[in-house]
Design a protein around this motif. Structure first.
Motif, PDB file in Angstrom:
ATOM      1  N   ILE B 214       0.876  -1.179   0.000  1.00  0.00           N
ATOM      2  CA  ILE B 214       0.000   0.000   0.000  1.00  0.00           C
ATOM      3  C   ILE B 214       0.905   1.218   0.000  1.00  0.00           C
ATOM      4  O   ILE B 214       1.797   1.331   0.847  1.00  0.00           O
ATOM      5  N   VAL B 215       0.683   2.098  -0.939  1.00  0.00           N
ATOM      6  CA  VAL B 215       1.500   3.312  -0.996  1.00  0.00           C
ATOM      7  C   VAL B 215       0.631   4.476  -0.524  1.00  0.00           C
ATOM      8  O   VAL B 215      -0.507   4.632  -0.955  1.00  0.00           O
ATOM      9  N   ILE B 216       1.191   5.242   0.345  1.00  0.00           N
ATOM     10  CA  ILE B 216       0.428   6.357   0.924  1.00  0.00           C
ATOM     11  C   ILE B 216       1.218   7.646   0.735  1.00  0.00           C
ATOM     12  O   ILE B 216       2.455   7.662   0.827  1.00  0.00           O
ATOM     13  N   ARG B 217       0.496   8.725   0.439  1.00  0.00           N
ATOM     14  CA  ARG B 217       1.161  10.019   0.266  1.00  0.00           C
ATOM     15  C   ARG B 217       0.214  11.128   0.717  1.00  0.00           C
ATOM     16  O   ARG B 217      -0.964  11.118   0.370  1.00  0.00           O
ATOM     17  N   ASP B 218       0.753  12.019   1.495  1.00  0.00           N
ATOM     18  CA  ASP B 218      -0.023  13.165   2.012  1.00  0.00           C
ATOM     19  C   ASP B 218      -1.344  12.731   2.656  1.00  0.00           C
ATOM     20  O   ASP B 218      -2.389  13.368   2.478  1.00  0.00           O
ATOM     21  N   GLY B 219      -1.275  11.634   3.358  1.00  0.00           N
ATOM     22  CA  GLY B 219      -2.451  11.168   4.109  1.00  0.00           C
ATOM     23  C   GLY B 219      -3.487  10.476   3.249  1.00  0.00           C
ATOM     24  O   GLY B 219      -4.611  10.245   3.717  1.00  0.00           O
ATOM     25  N   ARG B 220      -3.148  10.158   2.022  1.00  0.00           N
ATOM     26  CA  ARG B 220      -4.111   9.463   1.149  1.00  0.00           C
ATOM     27  C   ARG B 220      -3.478   8.190   0.603  1.00  0.00           C
ATOM     28  O   ARG B 220      -2.266   8.142   0.372  1.00  0.00           O
ATOM     29  N   VAL B 221      -4.299   7.182   0.398  1.00  0.00           N
ATOM     30  CA  VAL B 221      -3.807   5.944  -0.221  1.00  0.00           C
ATOM     31  C   VAL B 221      -3.659   6.209  -1.724  1.00  0.00           C
ATOM     32  O   VAL B 221      -4.625   6.574  -2.386  1.00  0.00           O
ATOM     33  N   MET B 222      -2.424   6.053  -2.190  1.00  0.00           N
ATOM     34  CA  MET B 222      -2.183   6.345  -3.610  1.00  0.00           C
ATOM     35  C   MET B 222      -2.393   5.106  -4.467  1.00  0.00           C
ATOM     36  O   MET B 222      -2.902   5.196  -5.576  1.00  0.00           O
ATOM     37  N   SER B 223      -1.933   3.944  -3.922  1.00  0.00           N
ATOM     38  CA  SER B 223      -2.113   2.725  -4.713  1.00  0.00           C
ATOM     39  C   SER B 223      -2.121   1.514  -3.793  1.00  0.00           C
ATOM     40  O   SER B 223      -1.562   1.562  -2.696  1.00  0.00           O
ATOM     41  N   VAL B 224      -2.762   0.476  -4.251  1.00  0.00           N
ATOM     42  CA  VAL B 224      -2.777  -0.787  -3.515  1.00  0.00           C
ATOM     43  C   VAL B 224      -2.410  -1.886  -4.502  1.00  0.00           C
ATOM     44  O   VAL B 224      -3.060  -2.031  -5.543  1.00  0.00           O
ATOM     45  N   GLN B 225      -1.347  -2.597  -4.154  1.00  0.00           N
ATOM     46  CA  GLN B 225      -0.922  -3.699  -5.019  1.00  0.00           C
ATOM     47  C   GLN B 225      -1.120  -5.003  -4.252  1.00  0.00           C
ATOM     48  O   GLN B 225      -0.432  -5.265  -3.270  1.00  0.00           O
ATOM     49  N   ARG B 226      -2.117  -5.784  -4.662  1.00  0.00           N
ATOM     50  CA  ARG B 226      -2.360  -7.061  -4.004  1.00  0.00           C
ATOM     51  C   ARG B 226      -1.811  -8.165  -4.889  1.00  0.00           C
ATOM     52  O   ARG B 226      -1.998  -8.150  -6.107  1.00  0.00           O
ATOM     53  N   GLN B 227      -1.139  -9.111  -4.240  1.00  0.00           N
ATOM     54  CA  GLN B 227      -0.516 -10.197  -4.989  1.00  0.00           C
ATOM     55  C   GLN B 227      -1.590 -10.938  -5.807  1.00  0.00           C
ATOM     56  O   GLN B 227      -2.631 -11.325  -5.268  1.00  0.00           O
ATOM     57  N   GLY B 228      -1.300 -11.059  -7.097  1.00  0.00           N
ATOM     58  CA  GLY B 228      -2.221 -11.796  -7.962  1.00  0.00           C
ATOM     59  C   GLY B 228      -3.374 -10.957  -8.456  1.00  0.00           C
ATOM     60  O   GLY B 228      -4.291 -11.485  -9.090  1.00  0.00           O
ATOM     61  N   GLU B 229      -3.318  -9.648  -8.102  1.00  0.00           N
ATOM     62  CA  GLU B 229      -4.405  -8.779  -8.567  1.00  0.00           C
ATOM     63  C   GLU B 229      -3.799  -7.558  -9.243  1.00  0.00           C
ATOM     64  O   GLU B 229      -2.658  -7.194  -8.956  1.00  0.00           O
ATOM     65  N   PRO B 230      -4.553  -6.897 -10.099  1.00  0.00           N
ATOM     66  CA  PRO B 230      -4.000  -5.697 -10.760  1.00  0.00           C
ATOM     67  C   PRO B 230      -3.830  -4.539  -9.775  1.00  0.00           C
ATOM     68  O   PRO B 230      -4.516  -4.484  -8.758  1.00  0.00           O
ATOM     69  N   LEU B 231      -2.908  -3.676 -10.062  1.00  0.00           N
ATOM     70  CA  LEU B 231      -2.634  -2.496  -9.217  1.00  0.00           C
ATOM     71  C   LEU B 231      -3.862  -1.584  -9.182  1.00  0.00           C
ATOM     72  O   LEU B 231      -4.440  -1.277 -10.215  1.00  0.00           O
TER      73      LEU B 231
END
Lengths: 472, 235
Positions: B214-231
């Motif tokens: 999970i990538v977070i920036r400025d208090g917001r979730v920017m992206s979620v990368q789950r194994q076996g699933e698309p970004l």
């Protein structure tokens, strides 16, 4: 790992700080206990002296203590032996009683007219054997400073006087009183008055000197220790008897030593009541223990309302009869309270400071403990236990230290002379003999330590976990 | 079913008179029994997010559900009990209690959870053995290396058999080799104990080991990368 063990390890973690805090508590508690032990000894000593002298309770004619202490004729107790017998045979009182004895107190003038001197005395007529039994009372195992009356087995006309009275009556030589100063030679008028009754310049009243002269001329040559004792009889007239001083006792308090005179009760009654029915001014009751006073008092009050209602009687306890005793107890208590409060405040701030520092130092740990699931109450308990453990260690070590100090003082032979007293007393510290003092002071220290830890513990418990974990 | 669910979660810090928003309207689901890394620059809000998931902080708004339990309405005591039984923590600075030895540090959460003594002993010895410290049970933290301390911390986190272990930059104070070993150990323990691990980290070693990121920036979730699933990239 229980909370107590964890708290103990936390205390041992900064040994120097814990030791410094402990030292403050040890010194503080020792000071409280040593002074408390000393005060306790003084109070017990005073109580013992009072009880030996006047018992725990006195039956008197109503108003005697307040108004009639110089008036044995108006405030005498008639048929006193009936009262004594009733008291001694009472099933409630009997197990508590040590001595029940009559006493007759009156004011008089003791004169050594051969030397041309006289002085007023506070005379007491006693049953010598019973009074000497009273001197054996020692409920607190105090060092005994009171000797038995040297009147036992002596003729009825024997008396004992205070060493101050002996000095005033110029009887130092025959009575072997030390520290006597030879008085200056008699003034010419005074010397003349001793041999010429009725002289205008006489220092003594004419009638007194005349009476003395009559006594002197009608009796065989007097002994060196013979004095005249004058008192008012039941009709208000002066009555004089010759008495023989068998000893001069130092009774401790100078004011008392200067007026002290003890004689056989029969002789005192003969002086005051003549051939009339003998009376006494008080019946003294000495109990086995001071704690029995309330029960004995209640029982006596009930007894006195019954068959003895024909003459108004009242009870006075040792506390009332000896105002100086209560004043001394209060004085000691106030000094003790002052010292205890002062030391309590010092301990409060010392432990509080130690605990506050510990909380500040262990902020991250507090955050960690909270994070892994310890409740706020658990954090509070942890620091409270640390404070209480410190207090308990201080209490045990402080008590041991005080006992060592007390032992050293008790065996040092240190003495002091209380205000108004003539001779010095051994300084004694009674800590083990006063268990309420020992346990009360120790418990007080633990309580103060717990109170000291309360605020820092509350601060620790109230910490925000995130802030605590972030603490640098 | 997710081990962690955050719905419209927001958190603002009040520093003197300045309001600093740390998390804004976070919607997030973390899968169970995975190695999940929350990454982002310093001040991005990853530690705040971890603190909220770990129930040691409360959101200003939104809902947090851990293992099916809504936690943001619980009382302070209930949260303490919940953390004790269901969550494990691994800290950057290890945060072991210095007056307790390795055994006692691992045992402590079990005492809080009122686990019987015999059971505690078995569990603690097994965990210390599993993290390779069977011969260091009597050592206090001061007698252990950084890596050994973090091993004790891992054992402590796993002691009450939690559903979720949270680790705030667990390798930040370790050299790269030790960090690598610790990551490997955590990975091993995560699999063996079938527990969910959530990290905050910007250590590439940690991120490389993660199942989900999970990538977070400025208090917001920017992206979620789950194994076996698309970004999944937030707009």
């Amino acid at each position: 790992m229980n909370a107590v063990l964890l708290a103990l390890r936390n205390l041992l973690r900064n040994r120097r700080r814990s030791l410094a805090t402990l030292l403050a508590m040890i010194i503080g508690l020792s000071a409280v206990l040593v002074f408390g032990g000393y005060a306790s000894n003084v109070v017990h000593g005073l109580e013992t002296a009072v009880v030996k002298r006047s018992g725990h309770l006195e039956i008197q004619r109503q108003g005697y203590f307040r108004d009639g202490s110089d008036n044995p004729t108006s405030y005498g107790i008639a048929h006193y032996q009936r009262i004594i017998d009733r008291v001694k045979n009472d099933p409630v009182l009997r197990p508590m009683l040590v001595v029940v004895t009559p006493t007759l107190e009156f004011g008089g003038i003791a004169g050594n007219f051969a030397a041309g001197v006289s002085r007023s005395v506070a005379a007491t007529g006693v049953d010598v054997n019973e009074r000497n039994r009273m001197f054996l009372w020692n409920d607190y195992d105090e060092i005994n400073y009171a000797n038995p009356l040297a009147l036992a087995g002596t003729p009825d006309d024997s008396v004992i006087i205070g060493s101050g009275v002996a000095r005033k009556l110029q009887l130092c030589g025959p009575l072997k009183v030390s520290d006597c100063v030879q008085p200056p030679g008699p003034a010419p008028e005074r010397a003349a008055s001793a041999s010429s009754i009725g002289s205008a310049a006489s220092a003594e009243p004419d009638d007194l000197l005349r009476l003395s002269d009559q006594e002197r001329t009608s009796e065989p040559p007097k002994r060196e220790t013979q004095i005249e004792l004058l008192a008012a009889n039941t009709r208000g007239a002066p009555n004089v008897i010759n008495v023989n001083v068998v000893a001069a006792d130092n009774v401790g308090v100078k004011e008392w030593d200067d007026v002290y005179l003890v004689m056989h009760l029969k002789e005192a009654q003969r002086l005051i009541y003549g051939s009339g029915p003998p009376q006494v001014t008080a019946i003294m009751l000495q109990l086995k223990h001071t704690s029995q006073v309330p029960v004995a008092r209640a029982r006596l009050e009930a007894l006195l309302k019954g068959p003895f209602a024909d003459q108004p009687l009242e009870l006075q306890d040792y506390d009332t009869l000896n105002p100086m005793y209560r004043q001394s107890v209060n004085f000691m208590a106030s000094i003790f309270s002052f010292i205890a409060v002062l030391i309590g405040v010092i301990v409060l701030f010392t432990v509080g400071n130690t605990m506050s520092t510990a909380v500040a130092e262990r902020t991250v740990e507090i955050g960690t403990l909270r994070a892994i699931g310890l409740r706020r109450s658990g954090i509070r308990a942890l620091f409270m236990i640390e404070g209480i453990l410190l207090g308990m260690a201080g209490a045990v070590l402080g008590a041991l230290c005080a006992l060592v100090v007390a032992f050293l003082i008790n065996h040092s032979g240190l003495t002091w002379t209380p205000p108004g007293y003539i001779y010095a007393y051994l300084v004694q510290i009674s800590i083990l003999q006063d268990l309420p003092l020992l346990f009360g002071s120790a418990a007080g220290l633990v309580l103060v330590a717990a109170l000291s830890a309360w605020w820092p513990a509350g601060r620790a418990a109230g910490m925000d976990i995130v802030d605590a974990l972030r603490h640098a | 079913m997710s081990i962690v669910q955050l719905k419209r979660v927001a958190k603002t810090y009040h520093l003197d008179s300045v309001n600093v928003p740390a998390l804004r309207d976070i919607n997030l689901e973390i899968r169970p029994q995975r190695f999940t890394v929350i990454s982002g620059a310093s001040g991005s809000g990853k530690t705040t997010l971890l603190n909220l998931i770990g129930c040691i902080d409360r959101p200003d708004s939104g809902e947090i559900v851990i293992a099916g339990q809504a936690v943001n309405t619980m009382s302070d005591n209930a949260l303490s009990d919940y953390r004790c039984k269901h969550l494990g923590f691994i800290f950057q600075n290890f945060n072991l209690l210095p007056v307790l030895n390795a055994y006692e540090n691992v045992e402590y959460p079990l005492i809080l959870a009122k686990v019987p003594a015999a059971q505690r002993k078995r569990r603690v010895l097994a965990l210390l053995d599993a993290v390779g410290l069977a011969d260091r049970v009597k050592n206090r933290p001061g007698q252990l290396s950084g890596g050994q301390r973090q091993r004790v911390a891992i054992a402590r986190a796993l002691a009450p058999s939690p559903e979720l272990v949270l680790a705030d930059e667990p390798t930040a104070n370790l050299d790269s080799q030790t960090g690598k070993e610790i990551i490997a150990l955590m990975r091993k323990m995560q699999r063996e104990h079938a527990v969910s691990f959530v990290f905050s980290s910007h250590d590439p070693q940690v991120m490389a080991e993660a199942d989900d990121g999970i990538v977070i920036r400025d208090g917001r979730v920017m992206s979620v990368q789950r194994q076996g699933e698309p970004l999944e990239v937030s707009q």
